[in-house]
Motif scaffolding. Structure first.
Motif, PDB file in Angstrom:
ATOM      1  N   GLU A   1       0.848  -1.188   0.000  1.00 39.53           N
ATOM      2  CA  GLU A   1       0.000   0.000   0.000  1.00 39.53           C
ATOM      3  C   GLU A   1       0.887   1.243   0.000  1.00 39.53           C
ATOM      4  O   GLU A   1       2.103   1.153   0.217  1.00 39.53           O
ATOM      5  CB  GLU A   1      -0.908   0.015   1.238  1.00 39.53           C
ATOM      6  CG  GLU A   1      -1.929  -1.101   1.282  1.00 39.53           C
ATOM      7  CD  GLU A   1      -3.099  -0.881   0.328  1.00 39.53           C
ATOM      8  OE1 GLU A   1      -3.165   0.216  -0.283  1.00 39.53           O
ATOM      9  OE2 GLU A   1      -3.937  -1.785   0.196  1.00 39.53           O
ATOM     10  N   SER A   2       0.284   2.402  -0.219  1.00 36.95           N
ATOM     11  CA  SER A   2       1.077   3.633  -0.260  1.00 36.95           C
ATOM     12  C   SER A   2       0.314   4.806   0.322  1.00 36.95           C
ATOM     13  O   SER A   2      -0.915   4.791   0.413  1.00 36.95           O
ATOM     14  CB  SER A   2       1.485   3.960  -1.704  1.00 36.95           C
ATOM     15  OG  SER A   2       0.354   4.325  -2.475  1.00 36.95           O
ATOM     16  N   ILE A   3       1.085   5.812   0.722  1.00 32.81           N
ATOM     17  CA  ILE A   3       0.540   7.093   1.131  1.00 32.81           C
ATOM     18  C   ILE A   3       1.336   8.182   0.413  1.00 32.81           C
ATOM     19  O   ILE A   3       2.516   8.009   0.124  1.00 32.81           O
ATOM     20  CB  ILE A   3       0.604   7.310   2.664  1.00 32.81           C
ATOM     21  CG1 ILE A   3       2.022   7.043   3.188  1.00 32.81           C
ATOM     22  CG2 ILE A   3      -0.405   6.459   3.391  1.00 32.81           C
ATOM     23  CD1 ILE A   3       2.210   7.364   4.648  1.00 32.81           C
ATOM     24  N   PRO A   4       0.704   9.306   0.111  1.00 32.65           N
ATOM     25  CA  PRO A   4       1.418  10.367  -0.623  1.00 32.65           C
ATOM     26  C   PRO A   4       2.372  11.149   0.281  1.00 32.65           C
ATOM     27  O   PRO A   4       2.049  11.447   1.434  1.00 32.65           O
ATOM     28  CB  PRO A   4       0.279  11.258  -1.127  1.00 32.65           C
ATOM     29  CG  PRO A   4      -0.830  11.044  -0.135  1.00 32.65           C
ATOM     30  CD  PRO A   4      -0.722   9.623   0.319  1.00 32.65           C
ATOM     31  N   MET A   5       3.558  11.458  -0.244  1.00 33.51           N
ATOM     32  CA  MET A   5       4.492  12.346   0.449  1.00 33.51           C
ATOM     33  C   MET A   5       4.859  13.466  -0.509  1.00 33.51           C
ATOM     34  O   MET A   5       5.058  13.229  -1.701  1.00 33.51           O
ATOM     35  CB  MET A   5       5.752  11.588   0.889  1.00 33.51           C
ATOM     36  CG  MET A   5       6.668  12.447   1.767  1.00 33.51           C
ATOM     37  SD  MET A   5       8.017  11.527   2.586  1.00 33.51           S
ATOM     38  CE  MET A   5       9.317  11.686   1.356  1.00 33.51           C
TER      39      MET A   5
ATOM     40  N   GLU B   1       1.785  11.822   9.184  1.00 36.57           N
ATOM     41  CA  GLU B   1       0.963  11.279  10.275  1.00 36.57           C
ATOM     42  C   GLU B   1      -0.517  11.223   9.919  1.00 36.57           C
ATOM     43  O   GLU B   1      -1.182  10.191  10.133  1.00 36.57           O
ATOM     44  CB  GLU B   1       1.160  12.109  11.541  1.00 36.57           C
ATOM     45  CG  GLU B   1       0.371  11.581  12.719  1.00 36.57           C
ATOM     46  CD  GLU B   1       0.521  12.452  13.965  1.00 36.57           C
ATOM     47  OE1 GLU B   1      -0.366  12.371  14.831  1.00 36.57           O
ATOM     48  OE2 GLU B   1       1.513  13.203  14.062  1.00 36.57           O
ATOM     49  N   GLU B   2      -1.037  12.282   9.373  1.00 37.11           N
ATOM     50  CA  GLU B   2      -2.473  12.351   9.064  1.00 37.11           C
ATOM     51  C   GLU B   2      -2.862  11.292   8.038  1.00 37.11           C
ATOM     52  O   GLU B   2      -3.824  10.531   8.242  1.00 37.11           O
ATOM     53  CB  GLU B   2      -2.812  13.745   8.519  1.00 37.11           C
ATOM     54  CG  GLU B   2      -4.297  14.018   8.405  1.00 37.11           C
ATOM     55  CD  GLU B   2      -4.932  14.406   9.737  1.00 37.11           C
ATOM     56  OE1 GLU B   2      -6.137  14.093   9.905  1.00 37.11           O
ATOM     57  OE2 GLU B   2      -4.248  14.986  10.598  1.00 37.11           O
ATOM     58  N   ALA B   3      -2.134  11.225   6.921  1.00 37.21           N
ATOM     59  CA  ALA B   3      -2.456  10.270   5.855  1.00 37.21           C
ATOM     60  C   ALA B   3      -2.285   8.836   6.331  1.00 37.21           C
ATOM     61  O   ALA B   3      -3.091   7.952   5.991  1.00 37.21           O
ATOM     62  CB  ALA B   3      -1.570  10.531   4.633  1.00 37.21           C
ATOM     63  N   LEU B   4      -1.255   8.592   7.129  1.00 32.54           N
ATOM     64  CA  LEU B   4      -1.008   7.234   7.614  1.00 32.54           C
ATOM     65  C   LEU B   4      -2.092   6.803   8.597  1.00 32.54           C
ATOM     66  O   LEU B   4      -2.593   5.667   8.533  1.00 32.54           O
ATOM     67  CB  LEU B   4       0.377   7.154   8.268  1.00 32.54           C
ATOM     68  CG  LEU B   4       0.832   5.783   8.756  1.00 32.54           C
ATOM     69  CD1 LEU B   4       0.749   4.749   7.647  1.00 32.54           C
ATOM     70  CD2 LEU B   4       2.261   5.864   9.298  1.00 32.54           C
ATOM     71  N   ALA B   5      -2.490   7.704   9.477  1.00 29.62           N
ATOM     72  CA  ALA B   5      -3.556   7.379  10.432  1.00 29.62           C
ATOM     73  C   ALA B   5      -4.857   7.068   9.701  1.00 29.62           C
ATOM     74  O   ALA B   5      -5.595   6.142  10.070  1.00 29.62           O
ATOM     75  CB  ALA B   5      -3.751   8.535  11.411  1.00 29.62           C
TER      76      ALA B   5
END
Length: 457
Positions: A62-66, A93-97
């Motif tokens: 999976e991925s989250i944007p940075m 932190e926000e996107a991962l949570a």
């Protein structure tokens, strides 16, 4: 029977930090756990192109944007402004949570295991109500130093003035007194102040209060005094689980997660060399050498009259133009002295019988891989914990030595000494056996990882 336990792994976005967590994922999946690995988007896109799914292993990506893009991970150019990269990590932190909350809807997530340097992951896990586990990606000796930050600050060694490098550091958990020059390079005043050392050290040390456990990618038998001392320091939470990569004969080719194209021709070249005759040369994915250093290194390698396999490109030496590497490679091809490549499957190289020594930056992955396959090392530390590894592992364990004279003459003499040392080779073989035993069934690391798997709910 209920659904399998589900764990989420969050690597720090760097080649050397992603690999060990991928190996951990394989180990956990082999024990029946369901695993999700969450990378930043640019790395995720890169990784999915070469990812190999293994039958009967439930591992999802999976991925989250940075906001910063780093498809090859944290590199030498990021060392010039590490603060910007670390700030971008903290902003995750926000996107991962949010992703953890979504994952909880379809899985019972037992814990989030995140790289020690991924400072937003434990905070995101806490927001999602999921237990947090720390993955310590280096040696126990480095952990002893890092967790002793308050003691170092009280002694006036954090930050460290250049004039104080000869001072003695003492009373650190499990470590004999040593000179301050062997402290990780991020303690040096210039780097410390430029890159927010106090801020990020404080944030990283908060993890002791959040994490339920610290899984250390090292071997208890390699550093028993430090592991025992750390048990008291972080109250029974610091456990050895290394080495996590497959040892010789363990299917290394099926475990790779490289962010760079690898040269398979290097393995074919090694097949035609004599046993223990080749010096492998690599500085990892983050180190940077000056033009003068690169010129001395290449001249020293050729003067040593030892066969060598060298990994180098402009990523390693930005001051050097492409023609330098092209001409060097052509010269090697004509003389037969060695081979120059831009990237290799390192684990397979270090497992190869023709490799008899490793000129290395002393990054922990390289150090652990080399000694776990009985290859003695010549250390050229560049940054971070590399000088610490060179001191406490190569020299104190007798499996290598630091390269202090970096002139072409000093380099060639050190290479010949390394390749001729039966004592270091014998000691490295002893460490190799210890690593193999630790990782085998009923070995110390195997049992501790097994106990961890059974402890999570």
């Amino acid at each position: 029977m209920g659904s399998p336990k589900h764990v989420i792994l969050v690597p720090f976005p760097a080649q050397g930090h992603i690999l060990p967590l991928v190996y951990l994922a394989r180990k956990l999946a082999a024990q029946g756990l369901s695993v999700t690995i969450i990378n930043i988007d640019s790395i995720h896109e890169n990784l999915t192109r070469t990812w190999k799914h293994i039958e009967h292993q439930d591992i999802r990506l999976e991925s989250i944007p940075m906001r910063l893009k780093a498809p090859k991970g944290f590199g030498a150019d990021n060392l010039n402004d590490a603060t910007a990269f670390m700030d971008a990590i903290c902003d995750l932190e926000e996107a991962l949570a949010a992703l953890l909350e979504i994952t909880k809807l379809s899985h019972h997530v037992s814990c989030v295991i995140s790289d020690f340097y991924h400072l937003s992951a434990p905070l995101a896990a806490a927001r999602a109500g999921i237990p947090s586990v720390c993955f310590w990606s280096g040696a126990a000796a480095w952990a002893s130093i890092h967790y002793s930050h308050s003691s170092l600050a009280a002694a006036g060694l954090s930050p460290l003035e250049d004039s104080d490098t000869s001072k003695l550091v003492s009373n650190l958990p499990g470590l004999k007194p040593f000179r301050a020059e062997y402290l990780p390079s991020y303690y040096r005043k210039e780097f410390y102040e430029k890159n927010g050392g106090e801020k990020y050290l404080s944030l990283s040390l908060r993890r002791v209060e959040i994490d339920s456990c610290i899984l250390a990618n090292s071997i208890y038998e390699l550093e028993p005094q430090v592991f025992d001392a750390m048990q008291q320091f972080v109250t029974g939470k610091f456990v050895s689980v290394g080495p996590l990569f497959p040892l010789k004969g363990g299917g290394a080719s099926e475990m790779e997660a490289s962010l760079r194209p690898e040269s398979r021709g290097s393995l074919e070249w090694l097949d035609n060399q004599a046993p223990n005759s080749v010096l492998y040369v690599s500085f990892g994915s983050v180190a940077s050498l000056t033009r003068a250093e690169m010129e001395e290194l290449t001249q020293g390698l050729e003067a040593s009259q030892k066969q060598f396999l060298m990994v180098a490109s402009r990523d390693l030496a930005p001051e050097v133009d492409e023609s330098f590497f092209r001409e060097f490679g052509e010269r090697l091809s004509r003389s037969g002295a060695g081979m120059l490549v831009s990237w290799v499957p390192q684990l397979a190289v270090l497992q190869h019988g023709s490799v008899g020594g490793f000129l290395t930056h002393c990054g922990w992955n390289s150090t652990l891989e080399s000694m776990s396959h009985g290859v003695p090392m010549l250390g050229w530390p560049c940054h971070s914990d590399q000088n610490t590894n060179c001191k406490f592992i190569l020299e104190d364990q007798g499996i290598g030595m630091e390269l202090r004279d970096k002139t072409r003459t000093g380099i060639s003499m050190a290479i010949r000494s390394l390749m001729a040392s039966e004592e270091m080779r014998s000691r490295a073989s002893h460490i190799e056996r210890a690593a193999r035993e630790a990782a085998s069934e009923n070995g110390s690391s195997y049992k501790k990882l097994h106990a961890f798997v059974h402890s999570i709910k």
